[in-house]
Motif scaffolding. Structure first.
Motif, PDB file in Angstrom:
ATOM      1  N   TYR A  50       9.604  30.247 -22.569  1.00 43.06           N
ATOM      2  CA  TYR A  50       9.756  30.983 -23.827  1.00 43.06           C
ATOM      3  C   TYR A  50       9.622  32.490 -23.597  1.00 43.06           C
ATOM      4  CZ  TYR A  50       8.731  26.280 -25.376  1.00 43.06           C
ATOM      5  OH  TYR A  50       8.764  24.921 -25.545  1.00 43.06           O
ATOM      6  N   PRO A 298      15.766  19.138 -13.376  1.00 45.51           N
ATOM      7  CA  PRO A 298      14.338  18.987 -13.665  1.00 45.51           C
ATOM      8  C   PRO A 298      13.482  19.415 -12.468  1.00 45.51           C
ATOM      9  CG  PRO A 298      15.539  17.015 -14.294  1.00 45.51           C
ATOM     10  CD  PRO A 298      16.499  17.877 -13.535  1.00 45.51           C
ATOM     11  N   ALA A 310      -1.377  21.410 -15.022  1.00 48.64           N
ATOM     12  CA  ALA A 310      -0.389  22.469 -14.841  1.00 48.64           C
ATOM     13  C   ALA A 310       0.856  22.134 -15.652  1.00 48.64           C
ATOM     14  CB  ALA A 310      -0.007  22.593 -13.363  1.00 48.64           C
TER      15      ALA A 310
ATOM     16  N   GLN B 283      11.928  20.135 -26.543  1.00 50.43           N
ATOM     17  CA  GLN B 283      10.963  19.759 -25.504  1.00 50.43           C
ATOM     18  C   GLN B 283      10.303  20.977 -24.845  1.00 50.43           C
ATOM     19  OE1 GLN B 283      10.287  16.720 -25.391  1.00 50.43           O
ATOM     20  NE2 GLN B 283      12.078  15.398 -25.433  1.00 50.43           N
ATOM     21  N   VAL B 284       9.041  20.827 -24.534  1.00 53.46           N
ATOM     22  CA  VAL B 284       8.316  21.874 -23.814  1.00 53.46           C
ATOM     23  C   VAL B 284       8.351  21.552 -22.318  1.00 53.46           C
ATOM     24  CG1 VAL B 284       6.814  22.274 -25.784  1.00 53.46           C
ATOM     25  CG2 VAL B 284       6.099  20.695 -24.004  1.00 53.46           C
ATOM     26  N   PRO B 285       8.055  22.504 -21.458  1.00 52.46           N
ATOM     27  CA  PRO B 285       8.005  22.172 -20.024  1.00 52.46           C
ATOM     28  C   PRO B 285       6.996  21.038 -19.775  1.00 52.46           C
ATOM     29  CG  PRO B 285       7.977  24.540 -20.325  1.00 52.46           C
ATOM     30  CD  PRO B 285       7.850  23.938 -21.690  1.00 52.46           C
ATOM     31  N   PRO B 286       7.249  20.228 -18.774  1.00 51.44           N
ATOM     32  CA  PRO B 286       6.378  19.074 -18.545  1.00 51.44           C
ATOM     33  C   PRO B 286       4.935  19.492 -18.265  1.00 51.44           C
ATOM     34  CG  PRO B 286       7.818  19.441 -16.671  1.00 51.44           C
ATOM     35  CD  PRO B 286       8.300  20.340 -17.768  1.00 51.44           C
ATOM     36  N   ILE B 287       4.021  18.682 -18.767  1.00 51.63           N
ATOM     37  CA  ILE B 287       2.592  18.982 -18.612  1.00 51.63           C
ATOM     38  C   ILE B 287       1.980  17.950 -17.675  1.00 51.63           C
ATOM     39  CG2 ILE B 287       0.392  19.212 -19.816  1.00 51.63           C
ATOM     40  CD1 ILE B 287       2.010  19.955 -22.342  1.00 51.63           C
ATOM     41  N   PHE B 288       1.291  18.434 -16.668  1.00 44.58           N
ATOM     42  CA  PHE B 288       0.598  17.571 -15.718  1.00 44.58           C
ATOM     43  C   PHE B 288      -0.883  17.632 -16.045  1.00 44.58           C
ATOM     44  CE2 PHE B 288       4.049  16.916 -12.574  1.00 44.58           C
ATOM     45  CZ  PHE B 288       4.980  17.779 -13.127  1.00 44.58           C
ATOM     46  N   VAL B 299      10.782  15.482 -12.672  1.00 43.04           N
ATOM     47  CA  VAL B 299      10.090  15.388 -13.956  1.00 43.04           C
ATOM     48  C   VAL B 299      10.753  16.346 -14.942  1.00 43.04           C
ATOM     49  CG1 VAL B 299       7.882  15.645 -15.127  1.00 43.04           C
ATOM     50  CG2 VAL B 299       7.941  14.816 -12.765  1.00 43.04           C
ATOM     51  N   SER B 300      11.211  15.820 -16.070  1.00 41.82           N
ATOM     52  CA  SER B 300      11.955  16.634 -17.028  1.00 41.82           C
ATOM     53  C   SER B 300      11.040  17.223 -18.092  1.00 41.82           C
ATOM     54  CB  SER B 300      13.018  15.781 -17.731  1.00 41.82           C
ATOM     55  OG  SER B 300      13.863  15.192 -16.787  1.00 41.82           O
ATOM     56  N   GLU B 301      11.662  18.062 -18.921  1.00 36.33           N
ATOM     57  CA  GLU B 301      10.951  18.662 -20.032  1.00 36.33           C
ATOM     58  C   GLU B 301      10.337  17.622 -20.949  1.00 36.33           C
ATOM     59  OE1 GLU B 301      14.300  20.916 -20.732  1.00 36.33           O
ATOM     60  OE2 GLU B 301      13.418  22.180 -19.228  1.00 36.33           O
TER      61      GLU B 301
END
Lengths: 448, 461
Positions: A50, A298, A310, B283-288, B299-301
């Motif tokens: 963003y 991805p 993270a 979708q937000v960036p993937p969260i680990f 791993v996608s958004e």
């Protein structure tokens, strides 16, 4: 699910399509230091994919607003490219638009915007073209989610000339903001800008709803005469005097990320599942087309990599360890490299064996193998060149700077965009040091 | 310099309509060209991106099998730069002609019915390709070669030793002219497999197709190519890059393993997709999360991971809870894996929920299993869209759960071929059989079944 099986009803609600939003995106945000060296504060990347202004734009979209003007004058390229045609926020169509409104000649002798009210005043033609019932003036600098229709509903119920969104903060923080005094009915009785001894714990969020007619009248009266005009200083006092300026209390999440510490801490909140900064449910939109973010595959996590606590954006390739960090698209972490408690922006690369801690690295930063950035063993002295900007231990590396192999960089360090520490012969940077560097003009360009 | 050569007016056509039984539950509601690939891509993106990179400005997409997801995906065509003056990407569905005409009868009939589309652009060369293949090919170079050779028709082949009966095979002479061609032969005459990349000069294409218009069905491999061979100059081009297809579950699955192994380089190939897809933009960036352990995976958004994920490709919005183990799986959009669930070698379609403690692909069905005739000879388990595996449910290797079905714990005891691999010869059903009740709702949880054949389309396939 709403809709199915229910009889359609008419709601007595203001139709937000009759409102116009003007976003003040001219802020320089100088306390963000090298992050705003070549971009306006609303264009600063946030949360991986963003930019800060996405939050205001998405609020407008989610509130049902269809016309948005963005008032900008400082480093406008990255912002206007980011906005594109506005389709990312549903602002394209016969009656929908997002329009960048830069200063233009012909409004008065001098051409740059002189204050927030002046910026709106110079675009009265734009407002008059649509003559909306309500004009919203919004700051594009903050991370928050707000349904502006609640503000407008309140504004109309109060019968106010204008309404300011306010928020309660702990009284010991109020001195950092513009505070608002109100009477028992939440009519505003006074303002104080960053008062040493705050008399109110209500702060103004820089979010205003105006009756368009009153707005035009006030601006024509004040701005033509005065040079520098701001809403707080020049427009609101007469409304306060008439008792027609209301305060609408906002209870949701709102965060100013105007300092490096606030920017860093707010970004890290994204990793906290209990934080009210709950992006997965906020429906924040951004323009994935810019900078090719949308064209990337991805994120790939290699065998042997460790990623936890993270977030990674598209196109990241992680072979090493990433913990407590937020990575933008295209970041590469080589085998054996370790990134902790850091923010790495687009296409930054960390080579084998390097360690990066407590660092914000802007786009395209290159960190060579075995380098150490944010090295606590180099002390924790505050930054000498920018003592008010730094001081939480965070090192900031400007866009496309290069940290060569085996270089060691301490905490609270500041490296200017484009500085190549290898060429500048820097192999050790003690905590609190700054590497200043200016690009020559011919090297400028590109997307920020 | 290639960029100094101006191509003849070339119009692209993508054959994207097909569904095949071999893909079972994955293509019940979408054509195979619309299958997700590598998270947020779809298979047809490869053909579209190749077209875009070759500078082709107009592409027609031929589709008739449940095209909704394809129509949404292609949108305005902007993602592949098909928007602008004299540019366009258009879905070309079958239409009713004055004389009552109807559905496409074969892939060449689809082109025949749209010759008007090609003529509309004064097309000199028609580039007709399959939308089901995974590859990066420089069509521009091919067209130049085609013109320089003075060919009427060029077919692209790839050498695949022991390709089996699925393909069409060509024979080339020393001048790379095609001397023979057979479709799905019992004994392949060569190792040259057609990749369904055809470059036609417009005139012979029109002539041959028009002559065949009264046949019951017209296929390029079976009808058009043999007819072309006898009357026109037909050349072959042998492609030696990576190529895979989505025709079978195992091929589709293996292509993803190739993706993780780096044989498919989406960044280098510059594969483009539609990012305005509503399932993607929110979708937000993937969260680990702190318990996430992820290796050799994409791993996608929108993914939120707190479990173990290895050798897998996760589509947008997948959730893997703490304690769950996902190995060698493809999980499509918004799949939810509950705590302590375990999945091995499975493909799970969109929005399916695997509840706490469920096991997929970990156990073998009772007794020796002959997979020669199974949907997946590799024993990949398939779980359709909007399905549900209840707590502690067990789906054996190669098991199939139809879209919208619910598999309960203990279900595997009920059927003759218990929730697991099909016995030899049992190819029927394409997802109607298996361990779970089709569109059943045994859990009584109020979820909607997936029977939307009546035309509802509130969700994206």
């Amino acid at each position: 699910m709403k809709g199915s099986g229910e009889t359609p009803r008419l709601e007595s609600r203001f139709d937000m399509r009759s409102a116009l939003a003007l976003i003040l995106a001219g802020g320089i945000g100088s306390r963000l230091n090298v992050l705003v060296k070549r971009r306006a504060k609303p264009a600063v990347p946030f949360g991986g994919i963003y930019r800060i202004i996405d939050f205001t734009l998405s609020n407008a979209m989610n509130s049902g607003i269809e016309r948005v003007g963005i008032l900008t004058q400082y480093m406008p390229y990255s912002l206007s490219k980011h906005l594109g045609r506005g389709e990312s926020w549903g602002l394209v169509g016969r009656s929908r638009e997002a329009r960048v409104l830069p200063p233009h000649t012909g409004t008065s002798a001098a051409d740059w915007y002189k204050g927030t009210a002046d910026a709106v005043y110079r675009n009265l033609d734009y407002i008059a073209r649509y003559y909306p019932d309500i004009t919203l003036v919004l700051s594009g600098d903050h991370i928050y989610r707000m349904d502006y229709s609640a503000l407008v509903e309140f504004h109309m119920q109060m019968g106010a000339e204008a309404t300011v969104a306010v928020k309660e903060v702990p009284i010991d923080q109020a001195h950092l903001f513009g505070t608002v005094m109100v009477d028992r009915e939440d009519w505003i009785t006074g303002f104080e800008e960053k008062p040493e001894k705050p008399r109110s714990n209500l702060i103004s969020l820089g979010i205003y709803a105006f009756d368009t007619e009153v707005l035009i009248q006030e601006l024509e009266e004040k701005c033509g005469v005065l040079g520098q005009t701001d809403f707080g200083k020049d427009i609101f006092p007469s409304m306060v005097a008439r008792g027609r300026l209301a305060a609408h209390r906002f209870g949701g999440y709102w965060q100013d990320v105007g300092t490096l510490k606030a920017y860093f801490d707010t970004t890290m909140e994204l990793l906290d599942p209990d934080s009210p900064l709950d992006l997965p449910n906020w429906n924040v939109r951004t323009n994935l087309g810019v900078g090719g973010a949308g064209d990337r595959p991805p994120a790939y996590i290699a065998p042997g990599a460790q990623v936890r606590h993270a977030t990674l954006a598209r196109g990241c390739r992680i072979h090493g360890t990433v913990e407590g960090s937020v990575l933008s698209p295209g970041v590469f972490i080589a085998p054996g490299a370790r990134v902790e408690n850091s923010i790495l922006m687009h296409d930054t690369g960390v080579q084998a064996g390097a360690v990066v801690e407590n660092t914000i690295a802007d786009k395209g930063v290159r960190i060579g193998h075995e380098a150490r950035v944010g090295d606590a063993s180099l002390g924790d002295a505050g930054n000498r060149a920018f003592p008010t900007h730094f001081g939480q231990g965070i090192t900031v590396i400007g866009k496309e700077a290069v940290v060569p192999a085996r270089c060691r960089i301490g905490r609270n360090c500041c490296i200017y965009p484009g500085a190549n520490l290898g060429r500048l012969d820097v192999s050790l940077l003690e905590s609190g040091e700054t590497v200043q560097w200016e690009r020559r003009t011919e090297e400028r360009g590109g997307e920020l | 310099m290639l960029s100094r050569i101006k191509l003849p007016r070339t119009t692209g056509m993508i054959l994207a309509g097909g569904r095949v039984g071999e893909l079972s539950v994955l293509t019940l509601e979408r054509p195979k060209s619309a299958l997700p690939f590598a998270g947020h891509f779809r298979i047809v993106d490869f053909a579209l991106s190749n077209m875009a990179h070759a500078g082709i400005t107009n592409v027609g997409i031929l589709s008739q099998y449940r095209p909704a997801s394809l129509i949404d995906h292609i949108g305005t065509g902007e993602s592949w730069d098909f928007v602008g003056l004299d540019r366009g990407a258009k879905i070309l569905p079958p239409y009713h002609a004055a004389e009552g005409s109807d559905w496409y009868r074969g892939n060449a009939d689809a082109v025949l019915q749209n010759l008007g589309y090609l003529r509309g652009y004064d097309t000199e060369i028609a580039l007709i390709v399959s939308g089901d293949h995974i590859y990066s090919m420089d069509y521009r170079r091919l067209i130049i070669e085609h013109v320089e050779r003075g060919a009427d028709f060029t077919i692209v082949f790839k050498r695949i030793p022991e390709g089996g009966r699925r393909f069409g095979y060509g024979v080339l002479d020393e001048n790379e002219r095609v001397t023979a061609y057979t479709e799905k032969p019992a004994e392949p005459p060569s190792d040259l497999v057609s990749l369904t990349v055809y470059i036609f000069n417009m005139e012979p294409l029109e002539t041959i197709l028009t002559e065949m218009k009264d046949l019951d069905s017209i296929e390029f491999g079976r009808d058009v190519i043999p007819a072309m061979l006898s009357r026109y100059k037909v050349c072959g081009h042998v492609f030696d890059g990576y190529w895979a297809y989505s025709r079978t579950v195992d091929a589709y699955y293996e292509a993803h393993q190739d993706l993780l192994a780096g044989k498919i380089d989406l960044a280098a190939w510059q594969v483009r997709t539609n990012n305005n897809d509503n399932t993607l933009v929110r979708q937000v960036p993937p969260i680990f999360r702190p318990w996430a352990r992820v290796g050799n995976s994409m791993v996608s958004e929108g993914c939120i991971l707190d479990g173990t994920v290895t050798n897998s490709v996760l589509g947008p919005g997948v959730k893997v809870a703490r304690g769950a183990v996902v190995d060698s799986c493809l999980l499509f959009n918004d799949v939810v894996i509950g705590p302590d669930a375990r999945l091995e070698a499975a493909i799970v379609d969109k929005r399916t929920i695997v509840a706490r403690g469920a096991m997929v692909g970990v156990t073998c069905a009772a007794g020796p299993v002959d997979r020669a005739g199974a949907i997946s000879a590799k024993g990949i388990a398939l779980i359709g869209k909007n399905a549900r595996l209840a707590e502690n449910a067990v789906l054996a290797q190669g098991g199939i759960v139809p879209p919208g079905a619910c598999l309960q714990a203990g279900d595997e005891q009920e059927d003759e071929a218990p929730g697991g691999a099909r016995r030899s010869g049992d190819r029927s059903g394409g997802g109607r059989r298996g361990g779970a009740s089709p569109r059943g709702n045994r859990a009584g949880d109020g979820r909607r079944g997936s029977n939307r054949r009546g035309g509802g389309r509130e969700e994206r396939a």
